[in-house]
Design an enzyme around this catalytic site. Structure first.
Site: not given
Length: 510
Positions: A13-14, A143, A176
């Site tokens: 994903r990331d 986030e 983040t």
């Protein structure tokens, strides 16, 4: 700090948010299988909801596999606070866990969403309730949590106070923008743990200041129960905390327990390197090509006397091998270590002469490998070395637009001449296939398999620059690495190939 730390890998994903990286569905499945089965990570985050049909196919394939081996609850997908859409998408793939992305800083809430904290909290609760009704588990990303703690701490606590009584299983705290350092990371993490001692917190680091690993370890030191990593540190901008580095520091420095199988870390690194196209730096800890190679001769001397230049990161721990480099900095100890491994015994004067020759080659920046040593010894000492039993008598390779390359070769093996033709996906591929045909059909012999192929040229961009080809071969249970040097890339690879064949043939005859 916790004695056990949960590892969540988010390479799929990331990690896929690395510029230029896009995994095909079957590639995602292969990576997921290795992470769950061979590496034994506790959880994997495999996609973002609603991205594409291909992404949906990949998630469905991964979930089907995970369900078949009883590991479906370890597969997670990133979702968004968008009503039922993300939950339905994740649920339709057969996935049981959604990682909901909420806003962890007041700026993100008011400026990006244009909502009040109360409105955002209400939206989150509605999504969580819907996921509950479908029997799904929910983890929550806050986030930009690091900015939120720095600039709007009351907002973070307002979010946590309102959501801590829901069914949310894990609260995941991302840095983040990669703004934290270990000191403020510890401060913020302690505040969270002291205020919400019964909650499971994950920490998700980004590497903008090259502090992703340090911040991850700081979070664990304060009692964080889970950490997020990626294979080879892939991720947006400067990437995330690398799985291999986090694992060894947790184990060696913190004495923490994880479920990770360290013997396969090098394998997953190479798999992801191949699929992503992002090369692993040679000096990357644990998985880099050079990290178990000693260059200075004094290190080989110390290791020989009492392993004076070795630490807990033993190569055998990762199914690798310690090497002593050959070059201008080698020194006598490095040469002796390589000669001993090959079973070659030289007098002190002979060793001095070989060392001098290798130093000369190193000054020219030529790569010297262990497989070259018998030839160097033969050249320096002017006596018969390994006989050239396999010889290339002639060859022709051709390539044309729209047609596969063709190779015709003529070789001799122990004086007997053989010929063969073959096509291939490239000129060298066609050449090797013709060789394989001779070995299989006319010699009834197994041809070693090619494990790795590396090409390099000196800097400067000249069209007549020499090409150095380094090829790693597997011959039974062992690996051979040979190199060739030529102005033509195909010729360079052919030289490396025949060097390997002569090593094997001489061993067979002797």
């Amino acid at each position: 700090m916790n004695s056990f730390v949960e590892i969540m890998d988010c390479t799929l994903r990331d990690g896929e948010q690395t510029s230029g990286v896009s995994f095909l569905p079957h590639e995602k499945l292969m990576i997921a299988r290795m992470l769950l089965h061979d590496i034994n990570v506790d959880r994997i985050e495999v996609a973002s909801a609603g991205v594409s049909d291909g992404e949906k196919d990949a998630v469905s394939m991964i979930c089907k596999y995970a369900d078949s081996v009883g590991k479906l609850e370890r597969v997670e997908v990133l979702g968004f606070v968008n009503g039922h859409r993300s939950v339905d998408w994740v649920h339709s793939c057969g996935c049981k866990v959604i990682n909901l992305l909420a806003k962890g800083s007041l700026k993100h809430c008011t400026q990006q969403l244009g909502k009040t904290p109360e409105e955002h909290i209400a939206d989150i609760k509605e999504v969580v309730a819907y996921a509950d009704s479908l029997g799904m588990s929910v983890n929550l990303y806050l986030e930009d949590w690091s900015s939120g703690m720095r600039d709007s701490m009351d907002y973070v606590f307002q979010m946590m106070d309102a959501l801590s009584q829901t069914s949310i299983k894990r609260f995941m705290l991302p840095d983040t923008l990669g703004i934290l350092n270990p000191l403020n990371c510890m401060d913020y993490m302690r505040m969270m743990l002291e205020r919400y001692p019964d909650k499971h917190f994950d920490f998700h680091a980004h590497n903008d200041y090259d502090l992703a690993v340090s911040n991850t370890l700081a979070a664990v030191w304060c009692g964080c129960k889970g950490v997020h990593v990626t294979v080879n540190g892939l991720g947006e901008r400067c990437g995330n905390a690398p799985l291999s580095s986090v694992q060894v520091i947790l184990k060696d420095h913190f004495k923490a327990k994880t479920n990770i199988c360290e013997e396969r870390l090098n394998d997953i690194s190479h798999l992801v390197e191949g699929y992503s196209g992002i090369a692993v730096a040679p000096n990357m800890p644990v998985v880099g090509a050079n990290v178990f190679t000693q260059v200075a001769g004094v290190h080989a001397d110390g290791d020989n006397k009492d392993k004076l230049y070795q630490n807990n990161l033993a190569p055998e721990r990762f199914d690798r091998k310690r090497e002593y480099a050959l070059g201008k900095n080698s020194g006598k100890a490095n040469i002796l270590a390589n000669l001993e491994e090959l079973g070659l015994q030289l007098s002190p004067e002979q060793t001095r002469m070989v060392t001098k020759r290798i130093t000369e080659l190193g000054d020219k920046k030529e790569l010297v490998t262990q497989d070259d040593l018998p030839y160097i010894v033969s050249d320096v000492l002017n006596h018969d070395g390994p006989e050239e039993r396999v010889k290339l008598l002639s060859y022709m390779v051709s390539t044309s637009y729209g047609l596969k390359p063709l190779a015709s070769i003529r070789i001799s093996v122990n004086g007997e001449v053989f010929e063969a033709d073959s096509t291939g996906d490239g000129q060298y591929d066609a050449f090797v296939k013709a060789l394989r045909k001779i070995y299989k059909e006319k010699l009834d012999r197994t041809f070693p398999t090619l494990e790795n192929y590396s090409v390099s040229i000196p800097p400067g961009g000249r069209t007549d620059a020499l090409v150095q080809t380094v090829i790693t071969w597997r011959d039974g249970d062992r690996l051979l690495r040979t190199h060739g040097l030529d102005a033509d890339q195909t010729d360079s690879a052919i030289k490396a190939t025949f060097r390997m064949l002569n090593i094997v043939e001489n061993e067979k005859q002797n």
